[in-house]
Design an enzyme around this catalytic site. Structure first.
Site, PDB file in Angstrom:
ATOM      1  CE  LYS A   1      -4.794  -5.373  -0.981  1.00 12.94           C
ATOM      2  NZ  LYS A   1      -5.934  -6.035  -0.273  1.00 12.94           N
TER       3      LYS A   1
ATOM      4  CG  ASP B   1      -7.691 -12.636   6.498  1.00 13.69           C
ATOM      5  OD1 ASP B   1      -7.396 -13.352   7.479  1.00 13.69           O
ATOM      6  OD2 ASP B   1      -6.853 -12.214   5.690  1.00 13.69           O
TER       7      ASP B   1
ATOM      8  CB  VAL C   1      -0.945   0.014   1.218  1.00 16.60           C
ATOM      9  CG1 VAL C   1      -1.794   1.279   1.220  1.00 16.60           C
ATOM     10  CG2 VAL C   1      -1.839  -1.221   1.208  1.00 16.60           C
TER      11      VAL C   1
END
Length: 574
Positions: free
Chosen positions: A222, A355, A207
């Site tokens: 990103k 996640d 990033v």
């Protein structure tokens, strides 16, 4: 028999095993066959003198143009063979090491355990070297394995911990070149400023901080590691081959479901356009829920390998010094995390972020909001799932049974949720709660002690590991992801070291489960006819009374916990 021949069918499974450059080369060869045939015919029909001229020109062109292309091909194939060689040689060493250790006669169990631990450590260190050298998705695999303490020996998980912070960093030149290929524009055409040093790097991407052209708004860009696309097909094939080989030599430890899950999830995580859609959808969903502290950065634009979002920074949730220095109540952070992820699991039409580890969540102070003096920032929206409605409902009933220590109900809904048999149930109950089975059948609403954690680790070492591996291999993939989300959120909560332990988070979970079950009952009543029908009215009264009864209990518990927090007391003193 040669390993490559013996396991050749593995490479035929799923997607192509070849790397991106090899696949493109094969396609190019097929496209040029027709052209080559026509050129050959022209050459044969030309006069002898013209043939000599053509041969001389062709030879010169081949020498000049082929030198670069051939050297590039050699470099690519050499690196591909290196990557494959590292994996295959280390796999062979580890398989042989384990077989030798397991077949080595010892005089006592203690000696056998010591030998096995040493073997675990040797093989883990060899594997760590391969993961670091190959990089790419191998880093991501290692990060995932490092969090599987419930399944892998400590020698493996602890050895892989450095991978959490050892992520590759691509050069700015390669990033700039990829950016121009993907967008058709140089970086300077879209951004006034673009910091060459990344502010963060992960296994799949890094990033960079930038400011949008014209508006001057700070954004986080990103970008996927440029060389990732070249090696993903080959690296996934090597991963499949590794787990298939381990299964062949050690059938009791079948971990192929890990590579199967990577096959399913990795294409989604590599598609940043899909990640942008997930982030936008989650942001839209939570915009209709009042009072929550969740912040999801706005997506500015998204392409397959590039994602641009508004720049919002914060501190890791386990940065306890930052929380304490800014008078941010850890218990409130814990409760807010519980609300957010229970809403994602049980909410109607809610997307589930699969996640939620500490690197994908940040906390920042908010002095404007009255209810909470902090924001919870959620990053990395590449891996999302939608839970089917009936699964949500059965899962809610399963957790209500767990919270009420209703073993019969637990067994019933464990079968409905994941096809769990009575024999498998004790292990499954421990897997979803992270608790010893004896605790599950009494009360999970208490903090895990170090003794309980040691007992669970000891049980895995005493033969339950094989059963757990088999169990996780048969449950539906969506359940695996829910279990993963549970494990990660449980870890977040434990790392906050709250005063009240898991009591409040279980109370919040119970509230969402109760609401889900009540919504199902209401839907069934509507299907039976009008709610004004006497029989339906009675059923409605029973369902509503039961729901309100649970709500009042949970509200009373919330007020009691709030009082204890204000007095600086822990929940264990109840």
């Amino acid at each position: 028999m040669n390993l490559a021949v013996r396991f050749a069918p593995v490479f035929a499974r799923g997607s192509s095993w070849t790397c991106q450059q090899c696949t493109e080369k094969q396609a190019s060869q097929l496209r040029t066959r027709g052209f080559a045939t026509r050129v050959t015919r022209l050459f044969r029909n030309a006069p002898r003198r013209q043939r000599r001229i053509l041969l001389t020109a062709a030879g010169g062109a081949a020498t000049a143009g082929g030198t670069f292309a051939f050297s590039e091909d050699i470099k690519h194939y050499y690196e591909a063979s290196e990557r494959s060689g590292r994996v295959l040689s280390t796999l062979t060493l580890c398989v042989n090491d384990y077989r030798t250790t397991l077949n080595n006669p010892t005089e006592s169990n203690e000696e056998q355990t010591a030998l096995l631990k040493a073997c675990h450590k040797r093989c883990a260190e060899r594997t760590l070297w391969v993961l670091e050298k190959n990089g790419s998705i191998f880093i991501k695999l290692g990060q995932h394995l490092s969090s599987m303490g419930y399944l892998l020996p400590l020698e493996w998980t602890e050895t892989f911990i450095p991978l959490q912070d050892k992520c590759p960093v691509s050069s700015f030149e390669s990033i700039a070149a990829m950016f121009e290929r993907e967008t058709g524009h140089p970086i300077s055409a879209l951004f006034d400023t673009f910091e060459e040093e990344p502010i963060g790097s992960a296994s799949l991407a890094q990033v960079h901080r930038a400011t949008l052209k014209g508006t001057g708004q700070k954004v986080a860009v990103k970008v996927q590691h440029p060389n990732l696309q070249e090696w993903v097909p080959l690296d996934m094939a090597l991963t499949r081959f590794t787990f298939a080989t381990l299964k062949r030599f050690f059938p009791e430890y079948d971990l192929e479901w890990l590579s199967n899950e990577m096959d399913s999830s990795l294409p989604q995580e590599l598609n940043f356009a899909l990640e942008g859609e997930n982030a936008t959808r989650a942001r839209e969903y939570f915009s209709h829920i009042k009072g929550h502290p969740l912040v999801i950065p706005e997506v500015k634009f998204a392409m397959k390998r590039i994602l641009c979002m508004e720049y919002i920074s914060g501190h890791r949730p386990d940065d306890l010094k930052y929380l304490d220095d800014n008078d941010i109540d850890r218990d409130e952070v814990s409760a807010s995390l519980a609300h957010i992820f229970n809403e994602m699991i049980f909410g109607n039409g809610a997307p589930l972020h699969c996640d939620p580890h500490g690197g994908n969540i940040a906390i920042r102070k908010n002095i404007v909001r009255r209810s909470h003096n902090f924001d919870i920032i959620l990053y990395d929206h590449g891996l999302y799932r939608d839970i089917p409605k009936q699964l949500k409902r059965d899962y809610a009933k399963l957790w209500l049974a767990v919270i009420n220590a209703d073993e019969k109900g637990m067994r019933t809904y464990a079968k409905a949720v994941a096809g769990i048999t009575d024999e498998q149930f004790p292990l499954f109950a421990s897997a979803i709660t992270g608790r010893d089975y004896r605790t599950v059948t009494k009360s999970v609403v208490s903090s895990r002690t170090s003794e309980e954690k040691d007992e669970i680790s000891g049980a895995l070492g005493d033969g339950m590991l094989e059963q757990l591996v088999a169990l996780l291999g048969q449950v539906p993939r969506i359940i695996l992801l829910i279990l993963k989300t549970n494990d990660l959120t449980r870890s977040l909560d434990e790392n906050l070291h709250t005063r009240q332990g898991p009591v409040r988070t279980f109370a919040i979970l119970a509230r969402y489960c109760s609401r889900t079950v009540f919504q199902e009952q209401m839907e069934l009543l509507r299907e039976r006819g009008s709610l004004f029908d006497p029989r339906n009215s009675f059923r409605l009264l029973v369902a509503w009374t039961s729901y309100i009864k649970v709500e009042l209990k949970l509200s009373a518990l919330e007020y009691w916990l709030a009082l204890k927090r204000s007095l600086g007391l822990s929940a264990s003193l109840m």
